[in-house]
Design a protein around this motif. Structure first.
Motif, PDB file in Angstrom:
ATOM      1  N   PRO A 125       0.808  -1.215   0.000  1.00  0.00           N
ATOM      2  CA  PRO A 125       0.000   0.000   0.000  1.00  0.00           C
ATOM      3  C   PRO A 125       0.842   1.267   0.000  1.00  0.00           C
ATOM      4  N   GLY A 126       2.131   1.133   0.316  1.00  0.00           N
ATOM      5  CA  GLY A 126       3.030   2.267   0.257  1.00  0.00           C
ATOM      6  C   GLY A 126       3.425   2.644  -1.152  1.00  0.00           C
ATOM      7  N   ALA A 127       2.924   1.884  -2.141  1.00  0.00           N
ATOM      8  CA  ALA A 127       3.211   2.197  -3.546  1.00  0.00           C
ATOM      9  C   ALA A 127       1.942   2.127  -4.388  1.00  0.00           C
ATOM     10  N   GLY A 128       0.790   2.212  -3.719  1.00  0.00           N
ATOM     11  CA  GLY A 128      -0.478   2.221  -4.444  1.00  0.00           C
ATOM     12  C   GLY A 128      -1.205   0.905  -4.465  1.00  0.00           C
ATOM     13  N   GLY A 129      -0.662  -0.122  -3.789  1.00  0.00           N
ATOM     14  CA  GLY A 129      -1.346  -1.405  -3.723  1.00  0.00           C
ATOM     15  C   GLY A 129      -2.609  -1.328  -2.884  1.00  0.00           C
ATOM     16  N   SER A 130      -3.516  -2.275  -3.091  1.00  0.00           N
ATOM     17  CA  SER A 130      -4.793  -2.280  -2.374  1.00  0.00           C
ATOM     18  C   SER A 130      -4.667  -2.839  -0.966  1.00  0.00           C
ATOM     19  N   SER A 131      -3.583  -3.524  -0.664  1.00  0.00           N
ATOM     20  CA  SER A 131      -3.325  -4.129   0.645  1.00  0.00           C
ATOM     21  C   SER A 131      -4.396  -5.143   1.018  1.00  0.00           C
ATOM     22  N   ASP A 132      -4.941  -5.843   0.018  1.00  0.00           N
ATOM     23  CA  ASP A 132      -5.971  -6.839   0.330  1.00  0.00           C
ATOM     24  C   ASP A 132      -5.912  -8.074  -0.558  1.00  0.00           C
ATOM     25  N   THR A 133      -4.819  -8.220  -1.352  1.00  0.00           N
ATOM     26  CA  THR A 133      -4.756  -9.405  -2.199  1.00  0.00           C
ATOM     27  C   THR A 133      -4.397 -10.630  -1.363  1.00  0.00           C
ATOM     28  N   MET A 134      -4.835 -11.778  -1.827  1.00  0.00           N
ATOM     29  CA  MET A 134      -4.805 -12.996  -1.013  1.00  0.00           C
ATOM     30  C   MET A 134      -3.823 -14.052  -1.494  1.00  0.00           C
ATOM     31  N   GLY A 135      -3.030 -13.763  -2.525  1.00  0.00           N
ATOM     32  CA  GLY A 135      -2.172 -14.787  -3.105  1.00  0.00           C
ATOM     33  C   GLY A 135      -1.259 -15.477  -2.112  1.00  0.00           C
ATOM     34  N   LEU A 136      -0.509 -14.727  -1.320  1.00  0.00           N
ATOM     35  CA  LEU A 136       0.424 -15.330  -0.372  1.00  0.00           C
ATOM     36  C   LEU A 136      -0.295 -15.950   0.817  1.00  0.00           C
ATOM     37  N   ILE A 137      -1.393 -15.352   1.264  1.00  0.00           N
ATOM     38  CA  ILE A 137      -2.139 -15.921   2.388  1.00  0.00           C
ATOM     39  C   ILE A 137      -2.736 -17.267   1.996  1.00  0.00           C
ATOM     40  N   LYS A 138      -3.284 -17.350   0.812  1.00  0.00           N
ATOM     41  CA  LYS A 138      -3.807 -18.638   0.332  1.00  0.00           C
ATOM     42  C   LYS A 138      -2.689 -19.681   0.242  1.00  0.00           C
ATOM     43  N   ALA A 139      -1.502 -19.262  -0.182  1.00  0.00           N
ATOM     44  CA  ALA A 139      -0.374 -20.195  -0.284  1.00  0.00           C
ATOM     45  C   ALA A 139       0.050 -20.692   1.090  1.00  0.00           C
ATOM     46  N   LEU A 140       0.066 -19.816   2.106  1.00  0.00           N
ATOM     47  CA  LEU A 140       0.397 -20.247   3.471  1.00  0.00           C
ATOM     48  C   LEU A 140      -0.569 -21.308   3.961  1.00  0.00           C
ATOM     49  N   VAL A 141      -1.865 -21.081   3.747  1.00  0.00           N
ATOM     50  CA  VAL A 141      -2.881 -22.033   4.210  1.00  0.00           C
ATOM     51  C   VAL A 141      -2.795 -23.337   3.419  1.00  0.00           C
TER      52      VAL A 141
END
Length: 511
Positions: A314-330
């Motif tokens: 989010p410090g570069a305009g990201g939405s800070s809500d994408t789930m790619g890495l969180i889904k990979a952890l689970v």
């Protein structure tokens, strides 16, 4: 001296879907929000790491009188809304006009602001200010290291000085340098000579850390050249590589009491940055590969492994809500992992309704237009709740009061997710601790940040790796479609020029 102080900060990702409006500048996004007069002094207190705070401290120590007019910032996003830009710029100009006469104006700016109607946000602001002050009143500007510096900015200011660290741990120090530069400009009695050079290649932000080569060595050279030449100031901006505007890209510049002195400082720096082009690179991991690499390091006893979710920063305009890495952890059934901050006000509200220990079934995050992303639909346990108000302690934010709104720690399996109702880059360990997550005991931490998290997390990290999960801040500039860059600018180190890849021009009105 009697000095007028104002600040207007935004880093614009022209590829991001969001907009910076009145509400964004009122909140501040991890920085002080909109404030005027005496409120500015409270916001720019000596505990915070901001250029305006450093300038104010240095000026008052020197016995100068500083009139604090206005200061505001918004979390990086897409374009600044036209009406918002005009309202804030108009108030700055009106306050300057009412406060004249003065000896100088100091502006705390970012340098990469793009409004819907003004591709050079800072240059436009400076032009409007000059219409009020005239050409002779000294104007000194501090800039972010990621400024996309235009010729108009250079021409309309007396001097500009940029941060030299990324993570930006020297913001306040840059403000102090700006005051010293103003003092020297006044003693010189006339404008400095200027030398400027544009660098012919873009640099992905994930390889711009000044804690590592090549940036570390290039910024050391900045200081060396100042000392050796006696130049009043030398700066190097690596540019913000997510702005489809003609002035996008790195720039070096120097000031001198003579043209020869300015050139003697600028020319060697330009040559060194050009020569370092192919050193701005490193490994990037897909979400699954990043988690597998982190687990491999854990098995070898390396903990915590911090994975930079760099494309959803989010410090570069990201939405800070994408789930790619969180889904990979689970999916990999990781234990002892945490991720944050996820921006999802509705999820935070549902967690507060359920209470600690309760369960909530949610479609978490995944609401941005980032390609390849979708919400994470699952049932989570509520582990901790907060009103989102806490103090940061790390070197990037400094001692700042955060206000992230209703917040919650959600757990699924061995993964805990820090959810907030406001966007702020995860760059301080307290941004996990306020939700009961102790970062020093985690096995894996996913940080929605590219570089700034390193300031506070590098001392505790066993290893840091960078992932390219879905997000709106690409780590490879060639993954975007560009329209407005200089023809000779290379899109990546060693990559094609814009002329070799360009499509017809597009403006903010078309976005």
């Amino acid at each position: 001296m009697r000095i007028l102080l104002a600040g207007f900060n935004h880093e614009t990702n022209t590829f991001a879907d969001s907009r910076a409006d009145d509400a964004a500048f009122a909140h501040g996004g991890g920085f002080p929000g909109f404030c005027t007069g005496a409120e500015v002094r409270a916001a720019l207190n000596p505990e915070v790491n901001l250029a305006g705070a450093g300038f104010l401290l240095a000026a008052e120590a020197a016995g100068d009188e500083v009139e604090t007019l206005l200061w505001t910032a918004a979390v990086p996003s897409g374009y600044v809304v036209k009406e918002t830009y005009d309202r804030i710029a108009g108030e700055i100009i009106a306050r300057i006009a009412a406060a004249l006469p003065a000896d100088a104006v100091y502006l705390d700016l970012h340098g990469a602001m793009v409004a819907e109607h003004a591709e050079d946000g800072e240059g436009e602001l400076l032009e409007r200010i000059r219409a009020v002050t005239g050409p002779d009143l000294p104007i000194i500007v501090s800039l972010d290291l990621h400024a996309n510096v235009s010729q108009r900015m250079m021409d309309l200011s007396d001097a500009m000085v940029a941060f030299r660290t990324y993570p930006h741990v020297d913001m306040a120090e840059t403000g102090r340098k700006a005051h010293a530069l103003l003092t020297r400009r006044m003693a010189h009695g006339k404008p400095f000579a200027k030398a400027m050079a544009r660098i012919p290649y873009m640099k992905p932000i994930c390889w711009q850390s000044t804690e590592d080569a090549p940036a570390r060595d290039l910024y050391a050279l900045v200081g060396t050249l100042e000392a050796e030449t006696g130049a009043p100031s030398v700066s190097y901006c690596m540019g913000f590589p997510a702005a489809d505007i003609p002035m996008c890209g790195p720039v070096v510049w120097a000031y001198g009491e003579t043209p020869e002195q300015a050139a003697a400082a600028c020319d060697p720096l330009n040559a060194a940055v050009v020569a370092a082009e192919m050193d701005f690179e490193g490994p990037l991991y897909t979400p699954d590969a990043a988690v597998e690499k982190a687990l491999e390091l854990n098995t070898a006893g390396v903990k915590p492994v911090v994975i930079a979710d760099a494309q959803d920063n989010p410090g570069a305009g990201g939405s800070s809500d994408t789930m790619g890495l969180i889904k990979a952890l689970v999916a990999h059934d990781v234990q002892g992992a945490s991720a944050g901050l996820v921006y999802d006000p509705e999820a935070a509200k549902a967690a507060h309704a359920a209470g600690v220990g309760g369960q909530v079934t949610l479609a978490l995050g995944g609401r941005s237009p980032a390609k390849g992303d979708s919400p994470f639909e699952a049932t989570f346990t509520v582990e901790a709740l907060s009103d989102g108000v806490f103090q940061t302690k790390g070197p990037f934010y400094g001692g700042r009061t955060m206000g992230l709104g209703l917040s919650a720690c959600l757990r699924i399996g061995g993964v805990r997710i820090a959810v907030a109702s406001a966007k702020a880059q995860l760059a301080d360990q307290e941004m996990l601790r306020y939700l009961g997550i102790e970062p020093t005991t985690e096995n894996i931490i996913v940080a929605k940040s590219a570089i700034h998290f390193r300031a506070d997390f590098r001392p505790i990290a066993g290893e840091i790796i960078t992932a390219v999960a879905p997000g709106e801040m690409m780590m490879r500039s060639t993954d975007w479609t560009w329209h407005n860059l200089p023809d000779d600018l290379r899109m990546m180190p060693g990559g094609p020029t814009f002329a070799e890849t360009k499509t017809p021009a597009k403006t903010a009105a078309d976005a």
